[in-house]
Design a protein around this motif. Structure first.
Motif, PDB file in Angstrom:
ATOM      1  N   LEU A  29       3.337  64.988 -20.756  1.00 18.60           N
ATOM      2  CA  LEU A  29       4.223  64.286 -19.834  1.00 18.60           C
ATOM      3  C   LEU A  29       5.288  65.217 -19.264  1.00 18.60           C
ATOM      4  CD1 LEU A  29       5.138  61.623 -18.580  1.00 18.60           C
ATOM      5  CD2 LEU A  29       6.435  61.189 -20.660  1.00 18.60           C
ATOM      6  N   VAL A  30       5.919  65.995 -20.103  1.00 29.50           N
ATOM      7  CA  VAL A  30       6.976  66.905 -19.643  1.00 29.50           C
ATOM      8  C   VAL A  30       6.396  67.991 -18.736  1.00 29.50           C
ATOM      9  CG1 VAL A  30       8.609  68.664 -20.428  1.00 29.50           C
ATOM     10  CG2 VAL A  30       8.534  66.452 -21.562  1.00 29.50           C
ATOM     11  N   LEU A  31       5.264  68.561 -19.122  1.00 29.49           N
ATOM     12  CA  LEU A  31       4.651  69.579 -18.280  1.00 29.49           C
ATOM     13  C   LEU A  31       4.197  69.010 -16.941  1.00 29.49           C
ATOM     14  CD1 LEU A  31       2.582  71.641 -20.870  1.00 29.49           C
ATOM     15  CD2 LEU A  31       4.713  72.277 -19.730  1.00 29.49           C
ATOM     16  N   GLY A  32       3.737  67.770 -16.927  1.00 34.68           N
ATOM     17  CA  GLY A  32       3.359  67.129 -15.673  1.00 34.68           C
ATOM     18  C   GLY A  32       4.551  66.915 -14.757  1.00 34.68           C
ATOM     19  N   ILE A  33       5.673  66.495 -15.316  1.00 37.38           N
ATOM     20  CA  ILE A  33       6.883  66.289 -14.516  1.00 37.38           C
ATOM     21  C   ILE A  33       7.381  67.620 -13.954  1.00 37.38           C
ATOM     22  CG2 ILE A  33       9.326  65.635 -14.665  1.00 37.38           C
ATOM     23  CD1 ILE A  33       8.445  63.487 -16.705  1.00 37.38           C
ATOM     24  N   VAL A  34       7.415  68.646 -14.791  1.00 39.54           N
ATOM     25  CA  VAL A  34       7.875  69.961 -14.334  1.00 39.54           C
ATOM     26  C   VAL A  34       6.963  70.496 -13.237  1.00 39.54           C
ATOM     27  CG1 VAL A  34       8.134  72.372 -15.066  1.00 39.54           C
ATOM     28  CG2 VAL A  34       9.078  70.535 -16.469  1.00 39.54           C
ATOM     29  N   ARG A  35       5.665  70.356 -13.427  1.00 36.81           N
ATOM     30  CA  ARG A  35       4.717  70.863 -12.428  1.00 36.81           C
ATOM     31  C   ARG A  35       4.808  70.097 -11.119  1.00 36.81           C
ATOM     32  NH1 ARG A  35       0.333  74.415 -12.798  1.00 36.81           N
ATOM     33  NH2 ARG A  35      -1.182  74.079 -11.158  1.00 36.81           N
ATOM     34  N   VAL A  56       8.293  60.317 -14.096  1.00 38.32           N
ATOM     35  CA  VAL A  56       9.641  60.093 -14.661  1.00 38.32           C
ATOM     36  C   VAL A  56       9.830  58.616 -14.980  1.00 38.32           C
ATOM     37  CG1 VAL A  56      12.103  60.132 -14.115  1.00 38.32           C
ATOM     38  CG2 VAL A  56      10.702  62.121 -13.626  1.00 38.32           C
ATOM     39  N   PHE A  57       9.364  57.737 -14.088  1.00 40.97           N
ATOM     40  CA  PHE A  57       9.441  56.300 -14.368  1.00 40.97           C
ATOM     41  C   PHE A  57       8.682  55.959 -15.646  1.00 40.97           C
ATOM     42  CE2 PHE A  57       7.176  52.242 -14.091  1.00 40.97           C
ATOM     43  CZ  PHE A  57       8.255  51.377 -14.172  1.00 40.97           C
ATOM     44  N   GLY A  58       7.485  56.519 -15.798  1.00 36.70           N
ATOM     45  CA  GLY A  58       6.713  56.252 -17.006  1.00 36.70           C
ATOM     46  C   GLY A  58       7.384  56.765 -18.263  1.00 36.70           C
ATOM     47  N   PHE A  64      11.728  52.144 -23.446  1.00 36.35           N
ATOM     48  CA  PHE A  64      12.162  50.759 -23.576  1.00 36.35           C
ATOM     49  C   PHE A  64      11.031  49.757 -23.768  1.00 36.35           C
ATOM     50  CE2 PHE A  64      15.358  52.848 -20.856  1.00 36.35           C
ATOM     51  CZ  PHE A  64      16.409  52.807 -21.750  1.00 36.35           C
ATOM     52  N   GLU A  65       9.794  50.174 -23.527  1.00 32.17           N
ATOM     53  CA  GLU A  65       8.697  49.224 -23.546  1.00 32.17           C
ATOM     54  C   GLU A  65       7.428  49.942 -23.994  1.00 32.17           C
ATOM     55  OE1 GLU A  65       6.330  46.686 -20.164  1.00 32.17           O
ATOM     56  OE2 GLU A  65       8.285  47.482 -19.690  1.00 32.17           O
ATOM     57  N   SER A  66       6.601  49.245 -24.744  1.00 36.35           N
ATOM     58  CA  SER A  66       5.358  49.862 -25.194  1.00 36.35           C
ATOM     59  C   SER A  66       4.192  49.527 -24.276  1.00 36.35           C
ATOM     60  CB  SER A  66       5.035  49.423 -26.620  1.00 36.35           C
ATOM     61  OG  SER A  66       4.820  48.026 -26.654  1.00 36.35           O
ATOM     62  N   GLY A  67       4.420  48.752 -23.238  1.00 36.65           N
ATOM     63  CA  GLY A  67       3.357  48.355 -22.320  1.00 36.65           C
ATOM     64  C   GLY A  67       2.792  49.497 -21.508  1.00 36.65           C
ATOM     65  N   SER A  72      -3.808  49.906 -18.200  1.00 37.70           N
ATOM     66  CA  SER A  72      -3.343  49.133 -17.057  1.00 37.70           C
ATOM     67  C   SER A  72      -3.494  49.986 -15.804  1.00 37.70           C
ATOM     68  CB  SER A  72      -1.879  48.724 -17.242  1.00 37.70           C
ATOM     69  OG  SER A  72      -1.054  49.873 -17.276  1.00 37.70           O
ATOM     70  N   LEU A  73      -3.162  49.403 -14.669  1.00 44.34           N
ATOM     71  CA  LEU A  73      -3.234  50.144 -13.411  1.00 44.34           C
ATOM     72  C   LEU A  73      -2.228  51.290 -13.391  1.00 44.34           C
ATOM     73  CD1 LEU A  73      -4.537  50.328 -10.629  1.00 44.34           C
ATOM     74  CD2 LEU A  73      -2.740  48.835  -9.769  1.00 44.34           C
ATOM     75  N   LEU A  74      -1.051  51.058 -13.964  1.00 44.60           N
ATOM     76  CA  LEU A  74      -0.041  52.113 -14.020  1.00 44.60           C
ATOM     77  C   LEU A  74      -0.507  53.284 -14.884  1.00 44.60           C
ATOM     78  CD1 LEU A  74       2.761  53.103 -13.222  1.00 44.60           C
ATOM     79  CD2 LEU A  74       3.670  51.890 -15.198  1.00 44.60           C
ATOM     80  N   MET A  75      -1.130  53.003 -16.013  1.00 45.64           N
ATOM     81  CA  MET A  75      -1.638  54.078 -16.870  1.00 45.64           C
ATOM     82  C   MET A  75      -2.769  54.833 -16.169  1.00 45.64           C
ATOM     83  SD  MET A  75      -1.340  55.844 -19.446  1.00 45.64           S
ATOM     84  CE  MET A  75      -0.987  55.581 -21.138  1.00 45.64           C
ATOM     85  N   PHE A  76      -3.622  54.112 -15.430  1.00 45.96           N
ATOM     86  CA  PHE A  76      -4.678  54.771 -14.662  1.00 45.96           C
ATOM     87  C   PHE A  76      -4.073  55.687 -13.600  1.00 45.96           C
ATOM     88  CE2 PHE A  76      -7.457  54.761 -10.914  1.00 45.96           C
ATOM     89  CZ  PHE A  76      -8.549  55.432 -11.458  1.00 45.96           C
TER      90      PHE A  76
END
Length: 114
Positions: A29-35, A56-58, A64-67, A72-76
């Motif tokens: 996640l961090v490497l994806g945001i930096v890239r 960053v939103f994810g 705050f949430e485990s969803g 889901s579509l957001l995870m895809f």
């Protein structure tokens, strides 16, 4: 005692995948945001900024949430963004500008039919 949800994606990943899985998740996640923001800075294309904003939103939503960890579509969308960023070039497109210059030189030397 069985916990169904940790109310945080990071706690859920820690409980299901362990520390190694959590570290791999956070590192990706961090490497994806930096890239994403590095590609935006180099190319000034707003699609890279959008990808960074979604990541960053994810990351914030995962606190705050485990969803976010559920299928889901957001995870895809998140996985597609990370895969796209893995293959994004980090160099400005110098070859395109050199190719354009050579094409302009050819246009200037081409004979006209008039």
């Amino acid at each position: 005692m069985l916990f169904r949800s940790g109310h945080s994606a990071y706690i859920d990943y820690l409980l299901t995948l362990g520390t190694v899985g959590l570290l791999a998740y956070v590192l990706g996640l961090v490497l994806g945001i930096v890239r994403a923001f590095r590609c935006y800075r180099l190319s000034q294309r707003c699609d890279y900024a959008f990808c960074g904003a979604v990541l960053v939103f994810g990351a914030i939503d995962g606190v705050f949430e485990s969803g976010i960890a559920d299928p889901s579509l957001l995870m895809f969308l998140w996985m597609v963004i990370l895969i796209r960023l893995a293959f994004a070039p980090l160099q400005p497109h110098l070859q395109v500008s050199e190719e354009c210059r050579s094409n302009l030189d050819l246009v200037g030397t081409a004979p006209t039919l008039l």
